[in-house]
Design a protein around this motif. Sequence first.
Motif, PDB file in Angstrom:
ATOM      1  N   ASN A 278      74.024 -43.604  -0.279  1.00 43.48           N
ATOM      2  CA  ASN A 278      72.732 -43.702   0.414  1.00 43.48           C
ATOM      3  C   ASN A 278      71.557 -43.797  -0.548  1.00 43.48           C
ATOM      4  O   ASN A 278      70.446 -44.118  -0.137  1.00 43.48           O
ATOM      5  N   GLU A 279      71.809 -43.506  -1.820  1.00 37.92           N
ATOM      6  CA  GLU A 279      70.714 -43.446  -2.788  1.00 37.92           C
ATOM      7  C   GLU A 279      70.761 -44.577  -3.814  1.00 37.92           C
ATOM      8  O   GLU A 279      69.955 -44.589  -4.750  1.00 37.92           O
ATOM      9  N   VAL A 280      71.704 -45.516  -3.655  1.00 43.00           N
ATOM     10  CA  VAL A 280      71.826 -46.598  -4.632  1.00 43.00           C
ATOM     11  C   VAL A 280      71.101 -47.853  -4.140  1.00 43.00           C
ATOM     12  O   VAL A 280      70.643 -47.925  -2.994  1.00 43.00           O
ATOM     13  N   SER A 281      71.011 -48.839  -5.003  1.00 45.21           N
ATOM     14  CA  SER A 281      70.316 -50.075  -4.667  1.00 45.21           C
ATOM     15  C   SER A 281      71.093 -50.893  -3.634  1.00 45.21           C
ATOM     16  O   SER A 281      72.291 -50.678  -3.417  1.00 45.21           O
ATOM     17  N   THR A 282      70.411 -51.838  -3.031  1.00 45.51           N
ATOM     18  CA  THR A 282      71.041 -52.713  -2.039  1.00 45.51           C
ATOM     19  C   THR A 282      72.192 -53.505  -2.662  1.00 45.51           C
ATOM     20  O   THR A 282      73.235 -53.723  -2.022  1.00 45.51           O
ATOM     21  N   GLU A 283      72.028 -53.886  -3.898  1.00 49.85           N
ATOM     22  CA  GLU A 283      73.066 -54.651  -4.594  1.00 49.85           C
ATOM     23  C   GLU A 283      74.354 -53.840  -4.732  1.00 49.85           C
ATOM     24  O   GLU A 283      75.451 -54.342  -4.491  1.00 49.85           O
ATOM     25  N   ILE A 284      74.211 -52.568  -5.117  1.00 52.41           N
ATOM     26  CA  ILE A 284      75.400 -51.721  -5.284  1.00 52.41           C
ATOM     27  C   ILE A 284      76.014 -51.398  -3.921  1.00 52.41           C
ATOM     28  O   ILE A 284      77.239 -51.345  -3.774  1.00 52.41           O
ATOM     29  N   LYS A 285      75.188 -51.197  -2.901  1.00 50.43           N
ATOM     30  CA  LYS A 285      75.714 -50.972  -1.551  1.00 50.43           C
ATOM     31  C   LYS A 285      76.564 -52.146  -1.098  1.00 50.43           C
ATOM     32  O   LYS A 285      77.629 -51.972  -0.488  1.00 50.43           O
ATOM     33  N   SER A 286      76.110 -53.359  -1.384  1.00 49.07           N
ATOM     34  CA  SER A 286      76.875 -54.553  -1.033  1.00 49.07           C
ATOM     35  C   SER A 286      78.211 -54.568  -1.762  1.00 49.07           C
ATOM     36  O   SER A 286      79.249 -54.916  -1.181  1.00 49.07           O
ATOM     37  N   LEU A 287      78.192 -54.150  -3.035  1.00 51.36           N
ATOM     38  CA  LEU A 287      79.429 -54.092  -3.824  1.00 51.36           C
ATOM     39  C   LEU A 287      80.389 -53.066  -3.240  1.00 51.36           C
ATOM     40  O   LEU A 287      81.600 -53.308  -3.155  1.00 51.36           O
ATOM     41  N   LEU A 288      79.862 -51.913  -2.818  1.00 54.71           N
ATOM     42  CA  LEU A 288      80.692 -50.868  -2.223  1.00 54.71           C
ATOM     43  C   LEU A 288      81.331 -51.360  -0.923  1.00 54.71           C
ATOM     44  O   LEU A 288      82.481 -51.024  -0.619  1.00 54.71           O
TER      45      LEU A 288
ATOM     46  N   GLN B 108      82.197 -54.359  -0.267  1.00 53.70           N
ATOM     47  CA  GLN B 108      83.206 -55.368  -0.582  1.00 53.70           C
ATOM     48  C   GLN B 108      84.454 -54.780  -1.235  1.00 53.70           C
ATOM     49  O   GLN B 108      85.525 -55.389  -1.175  1.00 53.70           O
ATOM     50  N   ARG B 109      84.292 -53.619  -1.864  1.00 51.46           N
ATOM     51  CA  ARG B 109      85.420 -53.051  -2.628  1.00 51.46           C
ATOM     52  C   ARG B 109      85.709 -51.622  -2.180  1.00 51.46           C
ATOM     53  O   ARG B 109      85.126 -50.663  -2.676  1.00 51.46           O
ATOM     54  N   PRO B 110      86.631 -51.458  -1.228  1.00 53.40           N
ATOM     55  CA  PRO B 110      86.977 -50.117  -0.717  1.00 53.40           C
ATOM     56  C   PRO B 110      87.452 -49.156  -1.804  1.00 53.40           C
ATOM     57  O   PRO B 110      87.297 -47.939  -1.658  1.00 53.40           O
ATOM     58  N   ALA B 111      88.004 -49.689  -2.896  1.00 53.93           N
ATOM     59  CA  ALA B 111      88.514 -48.826  -3.967  1.00 53.93           C
ATOM     60  C   ALA B 111      87.406 -48.036  -4.648  1.00 53.93           C
ATOM     61  O   ALA B 111      87.672 -47.051  -5.345  1.00 53.93           O
ATOM     62  N   LEU B 112      86.157 -48.450  -4.430  1.00 55.44           N
ATOM     63  CA  LEU B 112      85.033 -47.749  -5.049  1.00 55.44           C
ATOM     64  C   LEU B 112      84.547 -46.572  -4.209  1.00 55.44           C
ATOM     65  O   LEU B 112      83.635 -45.861  -4.624  1.00 55.44           O
ATOM     66  N   HIS B 113      85.138 -46.349  -3.055  1.00 55.91           N
ATOM     67  CA  HIS B 113      84.707 -45.258  -2.181  1.00 55.91           C
ATOM     68  C   HIS B 113      85.420 -43.962  -2.570  1.00 55.91           C
ATOM     69  O   HIS B 113      86.647 -43.874  -2.525  1.00 55.91           O
TER      70      HIS B 113
END
Length: 288
Positions: A209-219, A221-226
């Motif tokens: 919730n505190e990261v940039s829009t770009e990183i949210k989009s990456l998260l 796309q990549r479930p392994a980053l959760h």
Amino acid sequence: MKIIVLAKQVPDTRNVGKDAMKADGTVNRSVLPAIFNPEDLNALEQALRVKESMPDTTVHILTMGPPRAADIIREAMYRGADGGYLLTDRAFAGADTLATSYALATAIRHIGVPDLIISGRQAIDGDTAQVGPQVAEKLALPQVTYAEDILKVDAKGIEIKRRLERGVETVRASLPLVVTVNGSSAPCRPRNAKLLQRYKYARTASEANEVSTEIKSLLDQRPALHIVELSAAEVGADLAQCGLSGSPTKVKHIENVVFQAKEAKRMFPEDGEIDALMQELIANHTIG
């Protein structure tokens, strides 16, 4: 095989000052640097070695702590772990070993009991060596403590070398099993550059919730980053057995001890000075 490594983010006890303890006897973690508990790194290395020797093995970290404890899950992923679970809730604050082991065991039941649970023998902020065995007891699992090396794992069970006070022994046990690892075990491997690049944006739901829009989009796309974030309610924990309310251990008194050198002697590394010091220590019965 599924492996869960129990790990803890601990205050760096090399930097303990007068504000290290609160009035209620709990550690004031906000004023101390936080590190990966050393023996839990030894445990992680053993888990990663099993993963290398057995195809389709997964290694996940389970840690209980404040949101910043997600740092050690990322650290483990940089070294080879597949992911992790952060058990975080204000209800868990101030837990002693009994309340901690209850929360961890409850979370493991929620996640699903794995084939192998590995933890360090003890944490440097408590030195009790109780949490691992208590988790085993609460899950009704056999346990092997003081492990130094996991020698072999197969369908029949696991073979472990234990380091005891007066020697070494090799034991075999069936799975599922809880293992606690000594600091004399092999040190954990360093970070892997490729894994660091792969997982550097791994985040819990709160962090996302505190990261940039770009990183949210990456998260997205990549479930392994959760990194999975779990609360007391989500794992079905009884609040009466969590945190301070579930902790029968009470600190009666705290005393800050500051060591001061009253007398000091400067020496040079010369045979004559060393011999004179030995004579003096023998004469005043410090040694001999």
